[in-house]
Design a protein around this motif. Sequence first.
Motif, PDB file in Angstrom:
ATOM      1  N   TYR A   1     -11.508   1.958  -2.731  1.00 33.11           N
ATOM      2  CA  TYR A   1     -10.799   1.140  -3.724  1.00 33.11           C
ATOM      3  C   TYR A   1     -11.746   0.113  -4.344  1.00 33.11           C
TER       4      TYR A   1
ATOM      5  N   SER B   1     -13.255  -5.484  -3.824  1.00 34.83           N
ATOM      6  CA  SER B   1     -13.689  -5.020  -2.513  1.00 34.83           C
ATOM      7  C   SER B   1     -15.152  -5.374  -2.261  1.00 34.83           C
TER       8      SER B   1
ATOM      9  N   GLU C   1       1.120   4.207  -3.686  1.00 37.82           N
ATOM     10  CA  GLU C   1      -0.045   5.033  -3.961  1.00 37.82           C
ATOM     11  C   GLU C   1      -0.308   6.048  -2.848  1.00 37.82           C
TER      12      GLU C   1
ATOM     13  N   ASN D   1      -7.672   1.580  -8.415  1.00 37.74           N
ATOM     14  CA  ASN D   1      -8.772   2.544  -8.554  1.00 37.74           C
ATOM     15  C   ASN D   1      -9.286   3.013  -7.192  1.00 37.74           C
ATOM     16  N   MET D   2      -8.381   3.598  -6.449  1.00 43.97           N
ATOM     17  CA  MET D   2      -8.695   4.172  -5.142  1.00 43.97           C
ATOM     18  C   MET D   2      -8.300   5.640  -5.155  1.00 43.97           C
TER      19      MET D   2
ATOM     20  N   TRP E   1       0.798  -1.225   0.000  1.00 42.90           N
ATOM     21  CA  TRP E   1       0.000   0.000   0.000  1.00 42.90           C
ATOM     22  C   TRP E   1       0.835   1.282   0.000  1.00 42.90           C
TER      23      TRP E   1
ATOM     24  N   THR F   1      -4.829   7.367  -7.746  1.00 39.82           N
ATOM     25  CA  THR F   1      -5.697   6.460  -8.497  1.00 39.82           C
ATOM     26  C   THR F   1      -4.949   5.901  -9.704  1.00 39.82           C
TER      27      THR F   1
ATOM     28  N   PHE G   1      -3.636  -0.836  -4.049  1.00 39.58           N
ATOM     29  CA  PHE G   1      -5.065  -0.608  -4.218  1.00 39.58           C
ATOM     30  C   PHE G   1      -5.323  -0.150  -5.651  1.00 39.58           C
TER      31      PHE G   1
END
Length: 261
Positions: free
Chosen positions: A247, A238, A165, A198-199, A162, A213, A196
């Motif tokens: 996300y 998710s 990003e 598309n967060m 993580w 993102t 993640f």
Amino acid sequence: MASTPHKDYHDDELDPTNIIETYISADKTDSKEELLHYPLRELFNILTPGCVRGDTLIDLSFSVAIGQLLTASDYFKEIIMLESSDVSIREIEKWLKKEPGAMDFSHAAMFVCELEGKSEGWEEKEEKVRRAVKHVVKCDFTKANPLDPVVVPQADVLTSVWYLEAVSKDHDSYLSNLKKMSSFLKVGGHLILFGFLNMSYYMIDKRKFSMLTYDEEFAKKALRDTGYSIKSFGKCKSKLNTHMVDYEHIGYFVACKEREV
């Protein structure tokens, strides 16, 4: 009314103890499954066959991420932890030294023991991590050499959960940070990268923090452009029904560093 700007990873208000309590403490059933159990299970599956091995592992992960080291300490003689947040470094050192008020990761250690088919031994699992971690080093990705003036040996395996990003402002800085991070890894070594997909944000104590993102294809291209050959990839969608994070998937990549870039 103008919207309040999102805060970033290095903001003093990002308390790592609140991150743990909000998302992966023992009583957070749903978010703990996705954000703690899923990566631990996948890391166990990656390391157990023995294809990704070595003597030295470097870990550069989001906040106080001890969980992945509970598995990694079974396979590596030496672990070096890197972190760019001063407050997270203080919390990591409190846990390593077993100081009063240190965060509780016993539920993560118990889960790793379950993965290994053991009904007990979580205390020894934690002690093994403490023995394996040789250094906790401050890094600064605004520098050409993020570890300057400290010098560490290149690792056989680099793990990152993580992190990119959280600290990258845009796609160009993600690529730059990935290249700098890759300098910590030997040619022929493996990167295990969790991210993640598309967060754009996460919430801590009603404060919104930014996340870069990007999608699966961007991450794969970034790895190839940085000299990696992707050996495996997986993702989970998710299932969280919450406004706290946005996300779409958690993705992981196992990639071999084939050249310096």
